[in-house]
Design a protein around this motif. Structure first.
Motif, PDB file in Angstrom:
ATOM      1  N   ARG A  53      -6.618  92.251  95.237  1.00 15.17           N
ATOM      2  CA  ARG A  53      -5.411  92.330  96.078  1.00 15.17           C
ATOM      3  C   ARG A  53      -4.208  92.483  95.171  1.00 15.17           C
ATOM      4  N   THR A  54      -3.266  93.292  95.595  1.00 14.18           N
ATOM      5  CA  THR A  54      -1.928  93.201  95.003  1.00 14.18           C
ATOM      6  C   THR A  54      -0.942  93.172  96.159  1.00 14.18           C
ATOM      7  N   GLU A  55       0.052  92.358  96.031  1.00 16.51           N
ATOM      8  CA  GLU A  55       1.105  92.294  97.042  1.00 16.51           C
ATOM      9  C   GLU A  55       2.429  92.318  96.306  1.00 16.51           C
ATOM     10  N   ALA A  64      -4.601  89.350  92.641  1.00 16.99           N
ATOM     11  CA  ALA A  64      -5.765  88.449  92.644  1.00 16.99           C
ATOM     12  C   ALA A  64      -6.929  89.157  91.973  1.00 16.99           C
ATOM     13  N   LEU A  65      -7.653  88.402  91.154  1.00 16.18           N
ATOM     14  CA  LEU A  65      -8.838  88.934  90.466  1.00 16.18           C
ATOM     15  C   LEU A  65     -10.072  88.172  90.932  1.00 16.18           C
ATOM     16  N   GLY A  70     -17.506  84.984  92.057  1.00 16.93           N
ATOM     17  CA  GLY A  70     -16.923  85.272  93.365  1.00 16.93           C
ATOM     18  C   GLY A  70     -15.599  84.565  93.625  1.00 16.93           C
ATOM     19  N   HIS A  71     -15.259  83.581  92.806  1.00 14.87           N
ATOM     20  CA  HIS A  71     -13.970  82.920  92.996  1.00 14.87           C
ATOM     21  C   HIS A  71     -12.833  83.815  92.525  1.00 14.87           C
ATOM     22  N   GLU A  72     -11.639  83.442  92.940  1.00 12.21           N
ATOM     23  CA  GLU A  72     -10.488  84.296  92.669  1.00 12.21           C
ATOM     24  C   GLU A  72      -9.424  83.564  91.864  1.00 12.21           C
ATOM     25  N   THR A  73      -8.707  84.324  91.048  1.00 11.82           N
ATOM     26  CA  THR A  73      -7.473  83.788  90.447  1.00 11.82           C
ATOM     27  C   THR A  73      -6.309  84.556  91.050  1.00 11.82           C
ATOM     28  N   LEU A 328       0.775  79.797  95.658  1.00 11.05           N
ATOM     29  CA  LEU A 328      -0.441  80.524  95.326  1.00 11.05           C
ATOM     30  C   LEU A 328      -1.660  79.839  95.923  1.00 11.05           C
ATOM     31  N   GLY A 329      -2.616  80.644  96.326  1.00 13.26           N
ATOM     32  CA  GLY A 329      -3.852  80.080  96.875  1.00 13.26           C
ATOM     33  C   GLY A 329      -4.378  80.962  97.982  1.00 13.26           C
ATOM     34  N   ASN A 330      -5.674  81.014  98.079  1.00 12.86           N
ATOM     35  CA  ASN A 330      -6.293  81.869  99.075  1.00 12.86           C
ATOM     36  C   ASN A 330      -6.562  81.075 100.352  1.00 12.86           C
ATOM     37  N   PRO A 331      -5.950  81.486 101.483  1.00  9.34           N
ATOM     38  CA  PRO A 331      -6.117  80.722 102.713  1.00  9.34           C
ATOM     39  C   PRO A 331      -7.541  80.743 103.250  1.00  9.34           C
TER      40      PRO A 331
END
Ligand code: SF4
Length: 343
Positions: A53-55, A64-65, A70-73, A328-331
């Motif tokens: 993702r880029t926003e 986000a990478l 499978g987890h993301e930063t 920051l954080g993935n909902p």
């Protein structure tokens, strides 16, 4: 045997040479591969950590990478004008997936701690920003997802690599580690700062409260690490020759913006060499608090100045794409944990 992508990325040039010698490889080849990777961005495809993702909001870019498991930063690129008028491009790095510390105002806290990032995963954020997104990164702040002092070995190794003059070449004075107040971490970072060549690294402490009672409400870590013990650790940093400390203060309406609070904060700082960075609260998802008004921010800053503090205001950037400080954080993360709502 050849040096793998992660080995090259997560080791300084000198360390890679030593590894090559131990492995019976020619150190010159390791050198060349290291410089190619860090300076010129080669072997990018081997990272296998695509941008998912880029926003963007204005010049601010959040990306986000996906990691191997499978987890993301999430990381944020923040272009700014420096005090000399020169353009700076700051990269805000994550050190963990999620965070265990549960600060009430923070989106990352809702994920809980999933795991520490490895050195290569921290540095991949820089590599992607520099070589895939083509951003000329000048400054690094460890203020993304996670508490850096909880993953300090990896963070310090990443700093060593980022400071390497043949690679990222980020000057120590342009690298800052921010902590919610882990005293042992501050002391270990101080020892690192005392090593040759690292004297200029920066420390930021996320204080966010004028007194212990409010800090306990906002930051559960306060039950383990009192404000006094944090202050003592900051004083040790300064006594040892550390640079001016940035005291971060997320200004939250109705929580820490009472007219008495600027003086209380000034009393806590006393004569420490600090600058207060007032960060207007960026509402996390389902926030019980709104963002502060411009008037309340101005008033708080004016009162801090009158109380004798040095003060900056953090420009709000990226709020609409949840890229601002504390957002920051993935909902979608499954280990989402409920946060206490103070008062
Ligand atoms: S503010 Fe920092 S330390 Fe606190 S929960 Fe968020 S990421 Fe963790």
């Amino acid at each position: 045997m050849t040096l793998q992508f992660d080995d090259l990325l997560s080791r300084s040039r000198t360390q890679c040479r030593e590894d090559a010698i131990k492995a019976g490889l020619r150190p010159g080849n390791a050198d060349d591969a290291w410089v190619e990777l860090h300076r010129h961005g080669c072997r990018q495809e081997e990272s296998e950590r695509p941008i998912i993702r880029t926003e963007e909001e204005g010049d601010t870019v959040k990306f986000a990478l996906r990691m191997h498991d499978g987890h993301e930063t999430e990381s944020v690129i923040l272009p700014m004008q420096g005090s000399t008028g020169k353009k700076r491009i700051t990269l805000c790095l994550s050190s963990q997936v999620g965070c265990a510390l549960g600060c009430a105002f923070c989106e990352t806290a809702t994920m809980g701690l999933i795991r520490n990032l490895e050195v290569a995963e921290i540095l991949t954020q820089w590599h992607v920003a520099k070589h895939t997104l083509k951003q000329d990164i000048t400054n690094i702040v460890f203020m993304g997802m996670g508490e850096p002092m909880q993953n300090l070995d990896a963070v310090l190794q990443a700093i060593e690599v980022l400071g390497d003059r043949s690679g990222a070449e980020i000057a120590p004075s342009r690298i800052s580690v921010s902590t919610a107040g882990r005293v042992k971490g501050i002391d270990r970072y101080r020892e690192f700062m005392n090593r040759d060549g690292w004297r200029q690294v920066r420390l930021a402490v996320s204080v966010n409260a004028p007194n212990e009672e409010i800090r306990k409400e906002l930051m559960p870590i306060t039950r383990a690490e009192s404000m006094e013990s944090v202050r003592n650790a900051m004083q040790r940093w300064l006594d040892d020759g550390g640079q001016k400390i940035l005291v971060e203060y997320v200004l939250i309406p109705g929580m820490n913006d009472h007219p008495d609070h600027p003086q209380q904060l000034a009393d806590w700082i006393q004569d420490m060499n600090c600058r207060v960075n007032v960060i207007p609260y960026n509402p996390r998802r389902d926030s019980p608090w709104p963002a502060p008004t411009e008037e309340s921010i101005d008033l708080f800053i004016a009162d801090l100045l009158s109380a004798g503090c040095q003060v900056n205001r953090r420009r709000t950037m990226g709020r609409d794409v949840m890229a601002a400080c504390g957002q920051l954080g993935n909902p979608e993360i499954k280990r989402r944990v409920p946060l206490r709502i103070p008062r």
